[in-house]
Design an enzyme around this catalytic site. Sequence first.
Site, PDB file in Angstrom:
ATOM      1  N   ARG A 286      29.364 -26.269  36.019  1.00  0.00           N
ATOM      2  CA  ARG A 286      29.280 -27.706  36.254  1.00  0.00           C
ATOM      3  C   ARG A 286      30.062 -28.482  35.192  1.00  0.00           C
ATOM      4  O   ARG A 286      30.690 -29.498  35.485  1.00  0.00           O
ATOM      5  CB  ARG A 286      27.817 -28.151  36.299  1.00  0.00           C
ATOM      6  CG  ARG A 286      27.639 -29.558  36.869  1.00  0.00           C
ATOM      7  CD  ARG A 286      26.185 -29.885  37.138  1.00  0.00           C
ATOM      8  NE  ARG A 286      25.685 -29.182  38.314  1.00  0.00           N
ATOM      9  CZ  ARG A 286      24.664 -28.341  38.308  1.00  0.00           C
ATOM     10  NH1 ARG A 286      24.041 -28.091  37.195  1.00  0.00           N
ATOM     11  NH2 ARG A 286      24.272 -27.762  39.418  1.00  0.00           N
ATOM     12  N   GLY A 287      30.026 -28.013  33.956  1.00  0.00           N
ATOM     13  CA  GLY A 287      30.770 -28.686  32.891  1.00  0.00           C
ATOM     14  C   GLY A 287      32.265 -28.673  33.149  1.00  0.00           C
ATOM     15  O   GLY A 287      32.954 -29.682  32.949  1.00  0.00           O
TER      16      GLY A 287
END
Length: 352
Positions: A286-287
């Site tokens: 997600r980062g």
Amino acid sequence: MSAIAAPRPVFPFSAIIGQEEMKLALLLNVIEPRIGGVMIMGDRGTGKSTTIRALVDLLPLIAVVKDDPYNSDPERYELMSEEVRLRKQRGETLEVVYRPLPLVDLPLGATEDRVCGTIDIEKALSEGIKAFEPGLLAKANRGILYVDEVNLLDDHLVDVLLDAAASGVNTVEREGISIRHPARFVLVGSGNPEEGELRPQLLDRFGMSVEVHTVKNPRQRVQIVRERSTFEEDPVHFHQKYKDQQEALRQRLVCAQKKLSHVTISDELQLQIAEICGELDVDGLRGDLVLNFSARALTALEERDTVTAQDVERVAVPSLRHRLRKDPLETIDSGYKVLKVLRRVMGLPEAS
């Protein structure tokens, strides 16, 4: 018959002094909703609610299908309710109206039925129709869902919000009856860390996390007080004063939304983003996604075509700081740690 009073003007976004990180994060999420929303943590009285309402007032009107409770887009199927989609497929002419972008406040005491909507089982069984009363997620479709003091919200409600925000769909099931409707919104949460922190797995679901602090500079504090006092005395005149700046920023946002699909990011930069997230021990991908999305949105906002290392640097801290694992013995600020790793990986000079 008494006249209806005109709505009171909102404090202009262009007039907000300071809190640049918060303002930029909100603008980027409007340009690229896939970033996943913003978590704003900071002191009381730092303009969190004011800024969010000012952002909505800044944005252009959106086209919606008249009398549709889900703010259905008349053209995009993924933003239509099932009923509107069927009408469109039958070739019906959809009556369109233009409305401000929805801003839905979620009260702390809201029930799950109030948030998700309710199915009238009795009506469904007796009349054979899916009787559904839409909730706050339906009203927030294509808009902003704002949760003040999100760190005090019940965990099960936060789970519901984040699942809907991630999937873009709200599903309500009861007694074998299932209702689905679009629920694509920018989730914005705010809170004071002194009142408790969000669980790490929930905080991670917010695309960006920004910190706001009380302004310390005396001159800036005086300027803020003066501007606010002037606005309170004559909000209409104050709004007129910032009319040109507001319109210029509105046009920048519209252009950025159109330009976004043409913005490119090199393979080298994407590899460096992956290396940064890996070295920071960020769980999942997600980062990486948020850093890519936010860097492209920033490039579009600045009317450029290609993402640079400096673009990635500017959005790295709000995209990654809340994804670092908490170490009680760590003395380095999470934002500084992100920048230190980024500058080493990208070969950028250390800040003076």
